[in-house]
Design an enzyme around this catalytic site. Structure first.
Site, PDB file in Angstrom:
ATOM      1  N   LYS A  19       0.735  -1.566  -0.242  1.00 19.71           N
ATOM      2  CA  LYS A  19       0.009  -0.078  -0.013  1.00 19.71           C
ATOM      3  C   LYS A  19       0.930   1.234  -0.082  1.00 19.71           C
ATOM      4  O   LYS A  19       0.740   1.987  -0.710  1.00 19.71           O
ATOM      5  CB  LYS A  19      -0.846   0.017   1.390  1.00 19.71           C
ATOM      6  CG  LYS A  19      -1.727  -1.011   1.333  1.00 19.71           C
ATOM      7  CD  LYS A  19      -2.897  -0.958   2.630  1.00 19.71           C
ATOM      8  CE  LYS A  19      -1.992  -0.806   3.892  1.00 19.71           C
ATOM      9  NZ  LYS A  19      -1.480  -2.059   4.276  1.00 19.71           N
ATOM     10  N   ARG A  62      -9.634   1.100   8.590  1.00 19.00           N
ATOM     11  CA  ARG A  62      -9.161  -0.214   9.262  1.00 19.00           C
ATOM     12  C   ARG A  62     -10.330  -1.115   9.762  1.00 19.00           C
ATOM     13  O   ARG A  62     -10.080  -2.542   9.963  1.00 19.00           O
ATOM     14  CB  ARG A  62      -8.297   0.086  10.188  1.00 19.00           C
ATOM     15  CG  ARG A  62      -6.599  -0.091  10.051  1.00 19.00           C
ATOM     16  CD  ARG A  62      -5.941  -0.901   9.129  1.00 19.00           C
ATOM     17  NE  ARG A  62      -4.738  -1.092   9.664  1.00 19.00           N
ATOM     18  CZ  ARG A  62      -3.615  -0.369   9.473  1.00 19.00           C
ATOM     19  NH1 ARG A  62      -3.443   0.587   8.783  1.00 19.00           N
ATOM     20  NH2 ARG A  62      -2.343  -1.008   9.835  1.00 19.00           N
ATOM     21  N   ARG A 119      11.729  -6.053   5.515  1.00 22.51           N
ATOM     22  CA  ARG A 119      11.742  -4.745   5.478  1.00 22.51           C
ATOM     23  C   ARG A 119      12.592  -3.972   6.242  1.00 22.51           C
ATOM     24  O   ARG A 119      12.732  -4.135   7.584  1.00 22.51           O
ATOM     25  CB  ARG A 119      10.442  -4.537   5.506  1.00 22.51           C
ATOM     26  CG  ARG A 119       9.640  -3.018   5.244  1.00 22.51           C
ATOM     27  CD  ARG A 119       8.208  -3.056   5.050  1.00 22.51           C
ATOM     28  NE  ARG A 119       7.613  -2.979   6.196  1.00 22.51           N
ATOM     29  CZ  ARG A 119       6.363  -2.625   6.144  1.00 22.51           C
ATOM     30  NH1 ARG A 119       5.573  -2.520   5.281  1.00 22.51           N
ATOM     31  NH2 ARG A 119       5.403  -2.670   7.406  1.00 22.51           N
ATOM     32  N   ARG A 130      11.031  -1.933  11.485  1.00 25.59           N
ATOM     33  CA  ARG A 130      10.143  -1.503  12.482  1.00 25.59           C
ATOM     34  C   ARG A 130       9.590  -2.453  13.588  1.00 25.59           C
ATOM     35  O   ARG A 130       9.861  -3.662  13.317  1.00 25.59           O
ATOM     36  CB  ARG A 130       8.800  -1.273  11.584  1.00 25.59           C
ATOM     37  CG  ARG A 130       8.612  -0.073  11.220  1.00 25.59           C
ATOM     38  CD  ARG A 130       7.494  -0.007   9.810  1.00 25.59           C
ATOM     39  NE  ARG A 130       5.992  -0.560  10.383  1.00 25.59           N
ATOM     40  CZ  ARG A 130       5.217  -0.494   9.649  1.00 25.59           C
ATOM     41  NH1 ARG A 130       5.180   0.056   8.657  1.00 25.59           N
ATOM     42  NH2 ARG A 130       3.791  -1.033  10.234  1.00 25.59           N
ATOM     43  N   ARG A 153      -0.740  -9.116  13.420  1.00 24.17           N
ATOM     44  CA  ARG A 153      -1.290  -7.644  12.513  1.00 24.17           C
ATOM     45  C   ARG A 153      -2.121  -8.581  11.510  1.00 24.17           C
ATOM     46  O   ARG A 153      -2.984  -7.791  11.176  1.00 24.17           O
ATOM     47  CB  ARG A 153      -0.150  -7.039  12.058  1.00 24.17           C
ATOM     48  CG  ARG A 153       0.677  -6.197  12.860  1.00 24.17           C
ATOM     49  CD  ARG A 153       1.948  -5.667  12.658  1.00 24.17           C
ATOM     50  NE  ARG A 153       1.888  -4.682  11.281  1.00 24.17           N
ATOM     51  CZ  ARG A 153       2.842  -4.333  10.674  1.00 24.17           C
ATOM     52  NH1 ARG A 153       3.742  -4.883  10.709  1.00 24.17           N
ATOM     53  NH2 ARG A 153       2.587  -3.578   9.884  1.00 24.17           N
TER      54      ARG A 153
HETATM   55  P1  AMP Z   1       0.598   0.589   9.006  1.00 20.53           P
HETATM   56  O1  AMP Z   1       1.675   1.495   8.974  1.00 20.53           O
HETATM   57  O2  AMP Z   1      -0.689   1.170   8.358  1.00 20.53           O
HETATM   58  O3  AMP Z   1       0.820  -0.959   8.969  1.00 20.53           O
HETATM   59  O4  AMP Z   1      -0.058   1.100  10.678  1.00 20.53           O
HETATM   60  C1  AMP Z   1       1.041   0.493  11.552  1.00 20.53           C
HETATM   61  C2  AMP Z   1       0.199   0.540  12.935  1.00 20.53           C
HETATM   62  O5  AMP Z   1      -0.527   1.867  13.218  1.00 20.53           O
HETATM   63  C3  AMP Z   1      -1.015  -0.531  12.786  1.00 20.53           C
HETATM   64  O6  AMP Z   1      -0.534  -1.751  13.291  1.00 20.53           O
HETATM   65  C4  AMP Z   1      -2.117  -0.014  14.237  1.00 20.53           C
HETATM   66  O7  AMP Z   1      -1.219  -0.002  15.304  1.00 20.53           O
HETATM   67  C5  AMP Z   1      -1.731   1.745  13.820  1.00 20.53           C
HETATM   68  N1  AMP Z   1      -2.799   2.173  12.827  1.00 20.53           N
HETATM   69  C6  AMP Z   1      -2.605   2.576  11.564  1.00 20.53           C
HETATM   70  N2  AMP Z   1      -3.596   2.953  10.912  1.00 20.53           N
HETATM   71  C7  AMP Z   1      -4.721   2.607  11.864  1.00 20.53           C
HETATM   72  C8  AMP Z   1      -5.932   2.753  11.829  1.00 20.53           C
HETATM   73  N3  AMP Z   1      -6.743   3.389  10.831  1.00 20.53           N
HETATM   74  N4  AMP Z   1      -6.734   2.329  12.841  1.00 20.53           N
HETATM   75  C9  AMP Z   1      -6.233   1.778  13.784  1.00 20.53           C
HETATM   76  N5  AMP Z   1      -4.879   1.973  14.026  1.00 20.53           N
HETATM   77  C10 AMP Z   1      -3.961   2.199  13.263  1.00 20.53           C
END
Ligand code: AMP
Length: 214
Positions: free
Chosen positions: A13, A88, A127, A160, A171
């Site tokens: 993404k 999400r 990554r 990360r 996740r």
């Molecule tokens: P990402 O970078 O999109 O994989 O997001 C990393 C982490 O940020 C996720 O595992 C959640 O803990 C938090 N996070 C990001 N976007 C959201 C969202 N829309 N709702 C809730 N938690 C989020």
């Protein structure tokens, strides 16, 4: 246009959102990036969410809605926007629709990037990101010239916390349980497009462009 990139962690993404930003001038809104920036800056929000994120759980719907609200409020009405990592869950999708309706806007396209979970684990565990400039690498598919050092700025490459294998599995479970129901939600609105994510990034880009008519 308001487009959503929907897909499990590691589906590409972020990579595809960057193409839409750089080539087609979309505003790229990533709630994950916003939350990581808050953690790095040690803001009260960052301190509140860091443990939740490290465990791979979702932060509260209110927190992410506030972040998105602020960004949408400062966006001009004709600006194309790509949402990466938001919504999400179905509750967030409802909040987004209500928010956008205030600006007489709506979600126009949802691109569901599909990748099998074994490839996702390989992608995520390898990554690496530059701590300084944010450039992305992969130990196997896109290694830096010198291990652990960014080709572009010489910064340190880091993994990360939530890209460790146990957290990745959690996740992926969160995605299956809470995020994948969004496919039905947006399919019933006639805006869902399925994208084959198990291809080279340029091929995924082509499919996305076709689906979006750009
Ligand atoms: P990402 O970078 O999109 O994989 O997001 C990393 C982490 O940020 C996720 O595992 C959640 O803990 C938090 N996070 C990001 N976007 C959201 C969202 N829309 N709702 C809730 N938690 C989020």
């Amino acid at each position: 246009m308001i487009a959503i990139l929907l897909g499990p962690p590691g589906s590409g993404k972020g990579t595809q959102a960057k193409v839409l930003k750089e080539k087609y001038k979309f505003l790229h809104l990533s709630t994950g990036d916003m939350l990581r920036a808050a953690i790095n800056a040690k803001t009260p929000l960052g301190l509140k969410v860091q443990d939740i994120m490290a465990r791979g759980e979702l932060v509260s719907d209110e927190i992410v809605l506030d972040l998105i609200k602020e960004k949408i409020a400062e966006t001009s009405p004709n600006q194309n926007v790509v949402l990466d990592g938001y919504p999400r869950n179905v509750n967030q999708a409802h909040s987004l629709a209500t928010l956008l309706s205030k600006y007489e806007r709506k979600v126009d396209k949802v691109l569901s990037i599909e990748v099998d979970s074994e490839s996702l684990i390989t992608r995520l565990t390898g990554r690496r990101t530059c701590k300084v400039c944010g450039a992305g690498y992969h130990v196997q598919f896109h290694p830096s010239k010198k291990a652990g050092v960014c080709d572009q700025c010489g910064g340190e490459l880091v993994q990360r916390r939530d890209d460790m294998v146990d957290v990745i599995k959690d996740r992926l479970k969160v995605f299956e349980g809470q995020t994948s129901p969004l496919k039905n939600f947006y399919s019933s609105q006639g805006v869902l497009e399925v994208i084959q994510g198990d291809q080279q990034p340029q091929e995924v880009t082509q499919e996305i462009n076709r689906a979006m008519g750009i």
